[in-house]
Design a protein around this motif. Structure first.
Motif, short mmCIF file in Angstrom:
data_model
loop_
_atom_site.label_atom_id
_atom_site.label_comp_id
_atom_site.label_asym_id
_atom_site.label_seq_id
_atom_site.Cartn_x
_atom_site.Cartn_y
_atom_site.Cartn_z
N ALA A 102 5.99 6.28 3.29
CA ALA A 102 7.28 5.76 4.10
C ALA A 102 7.25 4.30 3.39
CB ALA A 102 7.52 6.13 5.34
N TYR A 103 6.60 3.67 3.46
CA TYR A 103 6.29 2.03 3.80
C TYR A 103 6.88 1.92 2.30
CZ TYR A 103 4.79 -2.43 2.71
OH TYR A 103 4.71 -3.32 1.91
N PRO A 126 9.41 -9.99 2.67
CA PRO A 126 10.77 -9.26 2.87
C PRO A 126 11.46 -8.64 3.44
CG PRO A 126 8.51 -7.66 2.42
CD PRO A 126 7.84 -8.85 2.89
N ALA A 127 13.29 -8.67 3.08
CA ALA A 127 13.80 -6.94 4.40
C ALA A 127 13.23 -6.45 4.75
CB ALA A 127 15.24 -7.54 3.51
N LEU A 128 13.42 -5.78 5.73
CA LEU A 128 12.28 -4.83 6.20
C LEU A 128 13.24 -4.16 6.53
CD1 LEU A 128 9.36 -5.45 8.89
CD2 LEU A 128 9.26 -5.18 6.65
N ALA A 129 13.25 -2.64 6.34
CA ALA A 129 14.10 -1.72 6.35
C ALA A 129 14.35 -1.57 7.78
CB ALA A 129 13.40 -0.49 6.04
N ALA A 130 14.83 -2.74 8.53
CA ALA A 130 14.24 -2.71 10.19
C ALA A 130 13.92 -1.37 10.84
CB ALA A 130 15.86 -3.45 10.75
N ALA A 131 12.60 -1.54 11.79
CA ALA A 131 12.38 -0.78 12.79
C ALA A 131 12.34 0.90 12.59
CB ALA A 131 14.04 -0.93 13.86
N ASP A 132 12.37 1.43 11.37
CA ASP A 132 11.71 2.23 12.01
C ASP A 132 10.10 2.45 11.84
OD1 ASP A 132 10.94 4.67 10.75
OD2 ASP A 132 12.09 5.61 9.27
N PRO A 133 9.82 2.84 12.88
CA PRO A 133 8.19 2.65 13.60
C PRO A 133 7.46 3.86 12.40
CG PRO A 133 9.99 5.03 14.74
CD PRO A 133 11.29 4.23 13.98
N LEU A 134 7.93 4.80 11.64
CA LEU A 134 7.04 5.19 10.90
C LEU A 134 6.40 3.97 9.29
CD1 LEU A 134 5.50 7.99 9.98
CD2 LEU A 134 7.42 8.47 8.66
N VAL A 135 8.17 3.41 8.83
CA VAL A 135 7.82 2.82 8.05
C VAL A 135 7.41 1.74 8.50
CG1 VAL A 135 9.29 0.81 6.67
CG2 VAL A 135 10.14 3.03 6.91
N ARG A 183 4.77 1.40 10.32
CA ARG A 183 3.40 2.22 11.10
C ARG A 183 2.13 2.04 9.68
NH1 ARG A 183 -1.10 4.20 12.42
NH2 ARG A 183 -1.41 6.93 12.42
N GLY A 184 3.34 2.44 8.75
CA GLY A 184 3.43 2.74 7.20
C GLY A 184 2.34 1.34 6.12
N ARG A 185 3.42 0.12 6.90
CA ARG A 185 3.26 -1.22 6.56
C ARG A 185 2.34 -1.92 6.96
NH1 ARG A 185 5.44 -6.07 4.76
NH2 ARG A 185 4.75 -7.76 6.38
N GLU A 186 1.67 -1.22 8.24
CA GLU A 186 0.08 -1.61 8.38
C GLU A 186 -0.68 -1.55 7.91
OE1 GLU A 186 0.95 -2.11 13.20
OE2 GLU A 186 -0.80 -1.05 12.99
N PHE A 229 -0.49 0.18 5.14
CA PHE A 229 -0.81 -0.37 3.97
C PHE A 229 -1.91 -1.77 3.54
CE2 PHE A 229 0.02 -2.97 -0.41
CZ PHE A 229 -0.10 -1.54 -1.23
N HIS A 230 -1.54 -2.84 4.73
CA HIS A 230 -2.10 -4.13 4.29
C HIS A 230 -3.05 -4.30 4.63
CE1 HIS A 230 1.51 -6.13 2.07
NE2 HIS A 230 2.62 -5.07 3.04
N SER A 231 -4.12 -2.83 5.61
CA SER A 231 -4.83 -3.55 6.25
C SER A 231 -5.91 -2.37 5.62
CB SER A 231 -5.18 -3.04 7.80
OG SER A 231 -4.34 -1.76 8.29
N ASN A 232 -5.75 -2.02 4.84
CA ASN A 232 -6.89 -1.03 4.08
C ASN A 232 -7.08 -1.20 2.77
OD1 ASN A 232 -7.93 1.41 5.04
ND2 ASN A 232 -5.66 1.18 5.65
N THR A 233 -8.02 -0.72 1.76
CA THR A 233 -7.79 -1.07 0.35
C THR A 233 -6.51 -1.45 -1.00
OG1 THR A 233 -8.85 0.98 -0.26
CG2 THR A 233 -10.82 -0.87 0.33
#
Ligand code: CUA
Length: 395
Positions: free
Chosen positions: A389-390, A287-296, A298-301, A303-307
């Motif tokens: 935020a993600y 998906p188009a990322l809301a580019a380069a917001d570090p908080l977003v 990190r949230g993405r990471e 979210f996708h590495s948890n349950t």
């Protein structure tokens, strides 16, 4: 005298205050129809209302006449005793029977007219009740969403209503309902599934509120939804955005699109089994990322590495869970927790941290509470903030 004047003033003031409460916006009004279905029900309701007003007037006028005409007077003779009156008894049996018939005829007509869909023309949407949220699948488009149903205005829609667990009831007062969402799994294997349907055409764009209308457990009252009605191009845009595709060129012939949709909408029961889950079948793509917001990021990471991804899906990512709300385009939702909270960062953090406190009985685990078969997530405050935020960036 003074007392009665004070009393009158108090009553008048109280009534005035009470009436000011009638001002306002009622997104769940059942007397403000915005679809053909709701209009049919409303017309019936108004007709019966005036019937009852007529009956009320006749009864009150007769009563007033009797009270005045036959009141006791000092020189009045003893009234003549009467026992039975055949004419009266026939009249008050036949007249109510006629009234009931007069009400029954349009009621039965409305029942049948709201059962008739137009499967050739209509776009089918699966409406699936869950404890305590709503899933919406668009078999024609391969799109799945939750708690906010998106529809085009001016186009016939067939809502195919069922449940993944217990009985719920779909009710969006300004558009249509109530219709029970019955659990399909209760049917023996090999028996044709019996869906409930609502066929409607929404009049105009807008956001309409709905509510589960069948007691389904601890958070039944918190099982709301929104229906977002778009104009046709707005709806196409929403579908394209969900898939991460460019918007198709405006169709030259809307009827051609409708008939193509109708062809695609032939029932595909196998694809509708709950186990088959979200037919989020479109090709995964970044998906188009809301580019380069570090908080977003990190949230993405997180979210996708948890349950989270065991239950939730986000189109275009590795999150393909099919037992909890699909979160594609989550950032556009106006509400969260099935229409219960406004969708903003504070509420979302609250929800991720302790969903049970917002919605008793919810299956989602919180930071410190297990949920369903899942252990507590143990996310830190920073991680919760990042995940929120993600999710809000998914627009
Ligand atoms: Cu679902 Cu009440």
């Amino acid at each position: 005298m003074r007392l009665s004047r004070t009393l009158t003033a108090t009553v008048v003031t109280a009534l005035a205050l009470l009436l000011t409460a009638c001002e306002g916006d009622y997104p769940q009004s059942s007397i403000d129809p915005r679809s053909d279905f709701a209009q049919t029900i409303h017309t019936l309701y108004v007709d019966i209302f005036w019937w009852t007003m007529g009956i009320l007037a006749v009864v009150w006028i007769a009563m007033a006449y009797i009270l005045i005409r036959f009141r006791d007077r000092p020189d009045a003779p003893e009234p003549k005793p009467v026992h039975g009156h055949l004419g009266l008894e026939i009249a008050w049996t036949i007249v109510p029977a006629l009234i009931v018939v007069a009400i029954a005829i349009p009621t039965i007509q409305a029942v049948f007219s709201t059962q008739q869909g137009d499967p050739e023309e209509a776009m089918v949407v699966d409406v699936i009740g869950h404890q305590y949220w709503w899933e919406f699948r668009y078999p024609d488009h391969g799109v799945t969403t939750a708690n906010e149903l998106h529809l085009p205005s001016g186009r016939p829609i067939s809502l195919r209503i069922w449940s993944a667990d217990v009985m719920h009831s779909f009710w969006v007062p300004m558009l249509g309902g109530k219709r029970d969402a019955n659990p399909l799994r209760l049917r023996p294997e090999g028996v044709d599934q019996k869906y409930n349907w609502i066929h409607l055409t929404a009049d105009e764009a807008g956001v309409f509120w709905g509510q589960c209308a069948e007691f389904c457990g601890a958070s039944h009252a918190l099982m709301g939804m929104r229906v977002v009605v778009h104009d046709d191009s707005g709806f196409q845009q929403w579908i394209s955005d969900w898939k991460g595709e460019p918007v198709p060129a405006a169709p030259a012939d809307a009827a051609a699109v409708a008939s193509a949709d109708a062809e695609a909408s032939l029932v595909r029961p196998a694809a509708l089994q709950i186990e088959a889950g979200a037919e989020a079948a479109s090709v995964p793509q970044e998906p188009a990322l809301a580019a380069a917001d570090p908080l977003v990021e990190r949230g993405r990471e997180v979210f996708h590495s948890n349950t989270c991804i065991a239950c939730h899906a986000i189109n275009g990512t590795n999150a393909q869970g099919a037992i909890a709300p699909n979160l594609t385009l989550f950032g556009r939702r106006v509400s969260l927790g099935a229409g219960w909270l406004e969708n903003n960062p504070d509420n979302l953090r609250r929800w991720i941290t302790a969903p049970h406190e917002v919605k008793p009985g919810v299956l989602m685990p919180g930071v410190a509470q297990a949920g369903g078969n899942w252990p507590a997530t143990n996310l830190t405050e920073d991680q919760v903030e990042a995940v929120a935020a993600y999710l809000l960036s998914l627009k």
